[in-house]
Design a protein around this motif. Structure first.
Motif, short mmCIF file in Angstrom:
data_model
loop_
_atom_site.label_atom_id
_atom_site.label_comp_id
_atom_site.label_asym_id
_atom_site.label_seq_id
_atom_site.Cartn_x
_atom_site.Cartn_y
_atom_site.Cartn_z
N CYS A 74 0.72 -1.26 -0.03
CA CYS A 74 -0.04 0.02 0.06
C CYS A 74 0.81 1.28 -0.03
O CYS A 74 0.58 2.16 -0.60
N TYR A 75 1.70 1.38 0.93
CA TYR A 75 2.79 2.41 1.04
C TYR A 75 3.51 2.77 -0.49
O TYR A 75 3.25 3.66 -0.90
N THR A 77 2.42 1.81 -3.25
CA THR A 77 1.52 2.21 -4.44
C THR A 77 0.97 3.68 -4.11
O THR A 77 0.64 4.35 -4.91
N VAL A 78 1.02 4.30 -3.10
CA VAL A 78 0.71 5.68 -2.85
C VAL A 78 1.70 6.63 -3.17
O VAL A 78 1.55 7.57 -3.92
N VAL A 79 2.90 6.25 -3.19
CA VAL A 79 3.96 7.20 -3.63
C VAL A 79 4.74 6.85 -4.77
O VAL A 79 4.61 7.72 -5.78
N LYS A 82 2.94 8.18 -8.67
CA LYS A 82 3.25 9.47 -8.88
C LYS A 82 4.64 9.85 -9.33
O LYS A 82 5.03 10.73 -10.04
N GLN A 102 -2.14 12.39 -0.18
CA GLN A 102 -0.90 11.45 -0.26
C GLN A 102 0.02 11.30 0.98
O GLN A 102 0.43 10.30 1.48
N PHE A 105 -2.23 9.28 3.69
CA PHE A 105 -2.01 7.83 3.49
C PHE A 105 -0.71 7.33 3.68
O PHE A 105 -0.38 6.26 4.34
N ALA A 106 0.39 7.70 3.32
CA ALA A 106 1.81 7.64 3.36
C ALA A 106 2.25 7.49 4.84
O ALA A 106 2.76 6.60 5.32
N THR A 281 10.63 4.81 0.90
CA THR A 281 9.50 4.78 0.12
C THR A 281 9.20 3.78 -0.99
O THR A 281 8.13 3.12 -1.44
#
Length: 312
Positions: A74-75, A77-79, A82, A102, A105-106, A281
């Motif tokens: 998840c982490y 995919t959040v970062v 982009k 962003q 959630f991160a 990240t």
């Protein structure tokens, strides 16, 4: 006054500087990070699948490992998406709301991982120091409670950080000197004094680090004492080989987090901040499943068994 501040903030646009100053590295970095992200997704989802499908891995240790893999997936995919986008397009803008979300959630996944690693250390302490009571002590109810507590505290921390961030005034178009919406990078471009906001995250980050490291260090002190009392070297080797993967992950992860959030950032250190941000990240979410799979006999045996069962 609140209306004016709200209007100013709604019109804010951020530009993620990222690695734009190194134009000759844009394509190589894109290919590198795309490869890392692909390995991260496959590795973490694969680890979750292996743990779910292999009855031998239905133990508290692998229960926590499956959630660590989920957090890493998840982490990343959040970062990372982009980051990849900004490496191939010239328009690196991100809306104020997009940047805040962003970070929100991160932050949740970073804090969750911090305490999941502490929970896994406690799990190893119980397994080594109280092996006969391990199944009873680490009950399913306790395992779920520890995971829920990690998520609940991370959501609370993230919400507090967002609250203090939104008390600041932002205006116009601002350049964020990072590839991700890091808290320090965001508040650094505020049009109002960010002193209180910076102190809040410093205090919480320090508390999270100290409390989680205290749990980890205490657990491993008792593990070492117990191992030293073991009569056979075979038992010592088995314990240390089991804990080696966890210690490797802890060392890499906490070293980077301490450098980022518990040491004051200066203008001259922004490049170091970017590099450290890449590690925790992008790279660490990829390393965790590799470390646990390559150094863990049970996982390797489960993978071989699944491969043989799937082969014609």
């Amino acid at each position: 006054m609140p209306c004016i501040q709200e209007n100013q903030t709604s019109a804010v646009t951020f530009i993620l500087v990222g690695f734009s100053e190194y134009t000759y590295l844009q394509v190589p970095l894109f290919l590198l990070f795309l490869t890392i992200y692909t390995v991260t997704v496959m590795g973490n989802l694969g680890m979750i699948a292996i743990i779910r499908l292999s009855p031998k891995l239905h133990t508290p240790m692998y229960f926590f490992l499956s959630y660590l893999s989920f957090v890493d997936f998840c982490y990343s995919t959040v970062v990372t998406p982009k980051l990849l986008e900004n490496l191939i397009v010239e328009d690196r803008r991100i809306s104020f709301i997009g940047c805040v979300m962003q970070f929100f959630f991160a932050c949740i996944f970073v804090v969750t991982e911090t305490f999941m690693l502490a929970v896994m250390a406690y799990d190893r302490f119980v397994a080594v120091c109280n092996p006969l009571l391990y199944t009873v002590a680490m009950s399913q109810k306790l395992c779920w409670s520890l995971v829920a507590a990690s998520y609940s505290w991370s959501i609370m921390c993230s919400s507090i950080f967002i609250h203090f961030m939104l008390t600041l005034v932002f205006c116009g178009t601002k350049f964020i000197n990072n590839f991700v919406c890091e808290y320090d990078a965001i508040v650094a471009v505020a049009c109002s004094d960010p002193y209180i906001s910076q102190k809040v995250i410093f205090i919480f980050a320090t508390f999270n680090e100290l409390s989680s490291l205290m749990i980890i260090l205490t657990s491993y002190v008792f593990i070492v004492i117990t191992v030293m009392k073991m009569p056979t070297t075979g038992g010592c080797y088995k314990v240390f080989s089991t804990c080696a993967s966890h210690l490797t992950t802890i060392t890499i992860y906490h070293s980077i987090i301490i450098c980022l959030y518990c040491v004051p950032t200066t203008k001259s250190s922004w490049l170091l901040v970017k590099v450290a941000s890449v590690f925790y990240t992008v790279i660490i979410p990829m390393l965790n499943p590799l470390i646990y799979s390559l150094r863990n006999k049970d996982v390797k045996d489960a993978v071989k068994k699944m491969c043989f069962s799937l082969s014609p």
